[in-house]
Design an enzyme around this catalytic site. Structure first.
Site, PDB file in Angstrom:
ATOM      1  N   CYS A  80      -1.862  -5.344   0.510  1.00 20.70           N
ATOM      2  CA  CYS A  80      -2.016  -3.893   0.455  1.00 20.70           C
ATOM      3  C   CYS A  80      -2.491  -3.402   1.814  1.00 20.70           C
ATOM      4  O   CYS A  80      -3.200  -4.105   2.535  1.00 20.70           O
ATOM      5  CB  CYS A  80      -3.010  -3.490  -0.639  1.00 20.70           C
ATOM      6  SG  CYS A  80      -3.124  -1.698  -0.866  1.00 20.70           S
ATOM      7  N   CYS A  87     -10.861  -1.886  -6.309  1.00 15.05           N
ATOM      8  CA  CYS A  87      -9.687  -2.731  -6.520  1.00 15.05           C
ATOM      9  C   CYS A  87      -9.811  -4.071  -5.813  1.00 15.05           C
ATOM     10  O   CYS A  87      -9.461  -5.101  -6.367  1.00 15.05           O
ATOM     11  CB  CYS A  87      -8.448  -1.988  -6.021  1.00 15.05           C
ATOM     12  SG  CYS A  87      -6.936  -2.931  -6.084  1.00 15.05           S
ATOM     13  N   GLY A 127      -0.662  -5.359  -5.427  1.00 13.53           N
ATOM     14  CA  GLY A 127      -0.672  -4.850  -4.080  1.00 13.53           C
ATOM     15  C   GLY A 127      -0.043  -3.472  -3.932  1.00 13.53           C
ATOM     16  O   GLY A 127      -0.082  -2.652  -4.814  1.00 13.53           O
ATOM     17  N   ARG A 317       3.332  -3.304 -23.193  1.00 17.31           N
ATOM     18  CA  ARG A 317       3.438  -3.715 -21.799  1.00 17.31           C
ATOM     19  C   ARG A 317       3.263  -5.216 -21.593  1.00 17.31           C
ATOM     20  O   ARG A 317       2.405  -5.830 -22.218  1.00 17.31           O
ATOM     21  CB  ARG A 317       2.376  -2.981 -20.963  1.00 17.31           C
ATOM     22  CG  ARG A 317       2.639  -1.505 -20.812  1.00 17.31           C
ATOM     23  CD  ARG A 317       1.362  -0.730 -20.574  1.00 17.31           C
ATOM     24  NE  ARG A 317       1.638   0.644 -20.252  1.00 17.31           N
ATOM     25  CZ  ARG A 317       2.061   1.555 -21.134  1.00 17.31           C
ATOM     26  NH1 ARG A 317       2.233   1.208 -22.400  1.00 17.31           N
ATOM     27  NH2 ARG A 317       2.306   2.787 -20.755  1.00 17.31           N
ATOM     28  N   ASP A 606     -30.425   7.941  10.778  1.00 17.11           N
ATOM     29  CA  ASP A 606     -29.871   6.587  10.747  1.00 17.11           C
ATOM     30  C   ASP A 606     -28.672   6.457  11.686  1.00 17.11           C
ATOM     31  O   ASP A 606     -28.507   5.437  12.352  1.00 17.11           O
ATOM     32  CB  ASP A 606     -29.464   6.237   9.319  1.00 17.11           C
ATOM     33  CG  ASP A 606     -28.856   4.850   9.217  1.00 17.11           C
ATOM     34  OD1 ASP A 606     -29.575   3.869   9.488  1.00 17.11           O
ATOM     35  OD2 ASP A 606     -27.657   4.743   8.890  1.00 17.11           O
TER      36      ASP A 606
END
Length: 636
Positions: A80, A87, A127, A317, A606
């Site tokens: 990806c 993910c 992906g 599915r 910061d």
């Protein structure tokens, strides 16, 4: 095999060109010289006959609970071009060696087999499927499979605008695009990459080419993007979109936490507060989505309720991973390698037996959200992107669609929104115009933190009035006793159960004195850590939403609007911060506004501390509050 499935026989009948037809369908003799239209009409009649006398669904794709699996999802790659936080683990995942991945021919061989058995819909996933070089050719080859009605793809949208014309010509019929935020800076935070404008361009291209609806998948995560629900829904007013809100789900490496999950019911309640007339649409058979529509809107919204209200009973599915494993349940950890059997020379009938055995072992339902969180399973990237999960992640961080979230700036610094305006400048048509307005706001923003700047004026800091020392406007009623302690002096949370809900608004401010060196780097956006103003603004928004977790005795407030503005003040080498919060409820939002301003200031420190430690945070104060029994307060 003793009895060949009738569905396969029907496929042969449809392909047959001989006059006889054992199925009993009426046949007309094709005569020499007749126009070819006759043959087309005859084929149409035969197909209609076969539909009306449909044979039983393939036994190999029917599980022990009678669910018929007519939908196959094929992962084309594990790779990806994004690194979405929910993910893929931050450290990445070990990728399968190329030799162990399915080849193009193996993908097409398995697809043909499943289609012959009754699969009529295939979705290509990853992906990211659009980084596979031969993806257009794969779609074209699938399009030739007789009996396959739908070819879909789910993509992060980065390469979509470039490839979609070719994909449409090849036969692509459905598109899902993953998008979890409408805020460019937050997009980069979530996916750890740039590319927001490319995704928007892809959505525009899909609408332009006539895809309707264009499905937009949004994984909703508490503390990150649940405040953008209303802005996503607003996009459906004039656009053919199906915005699909997906409950956050557990997979290896995404650090799933029940507290991060925003349930379907909670999301629906948020939408109904804005649109009470929201109506439920009829559910399609085997649909994973609960669909709703605002009357008069062109598009719709849907909810994927995998965690709070599973839809296992109608699941149709199956999934094939990029390395050739068959998964009968997304949340299950059992897999069977079709690749190994294919490469070992298994016949078609042997493959069907293997597939049938796996489908037959499919359980009635998944284990439930808490058990799934403890279960060993692939990271989502190795199954398919979580945003691809179901084809069927409140307003742009805290901003209404009329007042879009933006960090603006000084002269030469270009804003994300200006980049988007350039991107959409050449788009044509009313749909595009509305889409651009929704994402960009109604006027082209500049990069300074005043909420409005006319194009013919110079950037300026907040007016002196807004930052001047102030006194309360009138004596609001106050208490002579602390409210967060009980009669014995112990800390206690105030009971607000009996208080009426009223509209609450609070504005707070802070100032960060950076010094000349750090100020110059912030002004020119040259800090090594990145854009300090953008990061501080996002931090302030996030902090406002987390106030009850940071301040022990604060009630949780469902904020309807948050805005954090930052102004560069060159005369003081300072950054002025102003935060506003709005909600309707029984308790005020002063603490949320103060927390947002304070954390934005801390974040600036910061970001700049490597340059200078001589940074002063100060002037953290409440500017105004409205609503509640104690009356309004305004500094003048």
């Amino acid at each position: 095999m003793a009895a060949r499935p009738v569905s396969r026989m029907l496929q042969r009948v449809l392909r047959s060109s001989v006059r006889s037809c054992s199925s009993g369908a009426p046949v007309t003799q094709h005569r020499p010289g007749e126009p070819s239209q006759t043959a087309v009409e005859e084929l149409s009649r035969r197909r209609q006959f076969l539909r009306e006398h449909a044979a039983p669904f393939s036994a190999f794709l029917t599980d022990s609970f009678g669910r018929q699996h007519s939908y196959l999802r094929i992962s084309l790659t594990e790779k990806c071009n994004l690194r979405c936080q929910y993910c893929m683990p931050e450290e990445g995942v070990p990728l399968t060696p190329k030799a162990d991945l399915l080849t193009t021919e193996e993908i097409l061989t398995l697809a043909r087999l499943f289609v012959k058995e009754g699969v009529d819909k295939i979705r290509l996933t990853g992906g990211e499927p659009l980084i596979r070089p031969d993806v257009v050719d794969i779609v074209a080859q699938l399009h030739r499979l007789e009996g396959l009605r739908t070819i879909g793809i789910t993509t992060n949208g980065i390469n979509l605008a470039r490839l979609l014309p070719q994909l449409q010509k090849a036969g692509l019929s459905a598109i899902n695009i993953s998008l979890d935020t409408l805020v460019p800076a937050k997009f980069e935070f979530i996916v750890r990459r740039k590319g927001f404008h490319k995704v928007m361009e892809g959505i525009h291209k899909a609408i332009e080419l006539g895809y309707s609806p264009v499905k937009v998948n949004c994984v909703v995560m508490r503390g990150l993007n649940e405040d953008e629900l209303l802005d996503f829904v607003a996009l459906t007013e004039g656009l053919p979109l199906d915005v699909r809100f997906i409950e956050y789900m557990p997979f290896d490496g995404n650090k799933w936490n029940f507290k991060k999950m925003v349930s379907y019911k909670e999301m629906l309640d948020t939408l109904r507060q804005q649109w009470p007339e929201l109506e439920k649409l009829p559910e399609e058979e085997s649909s994973t989505a609960k669909a709703f529509k605002v009357p008069g809107f062109r598009g719709q919204v849907s909810f994927i309720t995998s965690m709070s209200e599973h839809f296992c009973g109608t699941c149709n599915r199956l999934r094939i991973t990029a390395d050739g494993n068959l998964k009968v349940c997304l949340f299950g950890n059992s897999e069977v390698s079709l690749r190994d059997h294919l490469r070992a020379g298994a016949s078609e009938e042997e493959l069907l037996q293997i597939i049938g055995a796996a489908v037959g072992r499919k359980k009635r339902q998944h284990a439930g959200m808490f058990s799934i969180a403890q279960m060993k399973n692939r990271p989502m990237i190795l199954i398919e992107l979580l945003l691809m999960l179901q084809d069927s992640p409140p307003a742009i961080p805290s901003i209404s669609s009329q007042d879009p979230f933006r960090v603006q700036g000084i002269g030469h610094r270009v804003s994300f929104s200006n980049q988007m305006a350039t991107l959409w400048k050449g788009c044509r048509g009313p749909q595009t115009s509305l889409l651009a307005q929704r994402w960009l706001g109604s006027s082209p923003p500049q990069r300074h933190c005043s909420s409005r700047l006319d194009s013919d004026t110079n950037p300026k800091c907040l007016s002196a009035v807004s930052w001047a020392p102030a006194t309360p406007s009138g004596p609001p009623p106050t208490s002579d006793q602390l409210t967060h302690v009980d009669a014995e002096g112990r800390a206690a949370m105030v009971d607000v159960g009996g208080k009426p809900d009223t509209e609450r608004l609070a504005v707070a401010s802070a100032v960060v004195l950076l010094g000349p060196v750090a100020f110059k780097l912030v002004q020119k956006n040259q800090l090594k850590k990145g854009d300090a103003l953008v990061v501080a603004q996002l931090a302030g928004v996030q902090a406002a939403k987390q106030t009850s977790q940071l301040i022990p005795l604060c009630h949780h407030v469902a904020l309807s609007h948050i805005e954090v503005q930052l102004e560069l003040d060159s005369t003081r080498h300072a950054v002025g911060i102003q935060a506003s919060c709005r909600a309707r409820g029984p308790t005020g939002v002063e603490m949320e506004a103060l927390t947002a301003a304070a954390v934005a200031a801390l974040t600036l420190y910061d970001m700049c501390k490597a340059v200078s430690r001589d940074i002063v945070l100060g002037e953290i104060k409440l500017i105004s509050k409205t609503g509640g029994q104690r009356g309004d307060f305004h500094r003048t």
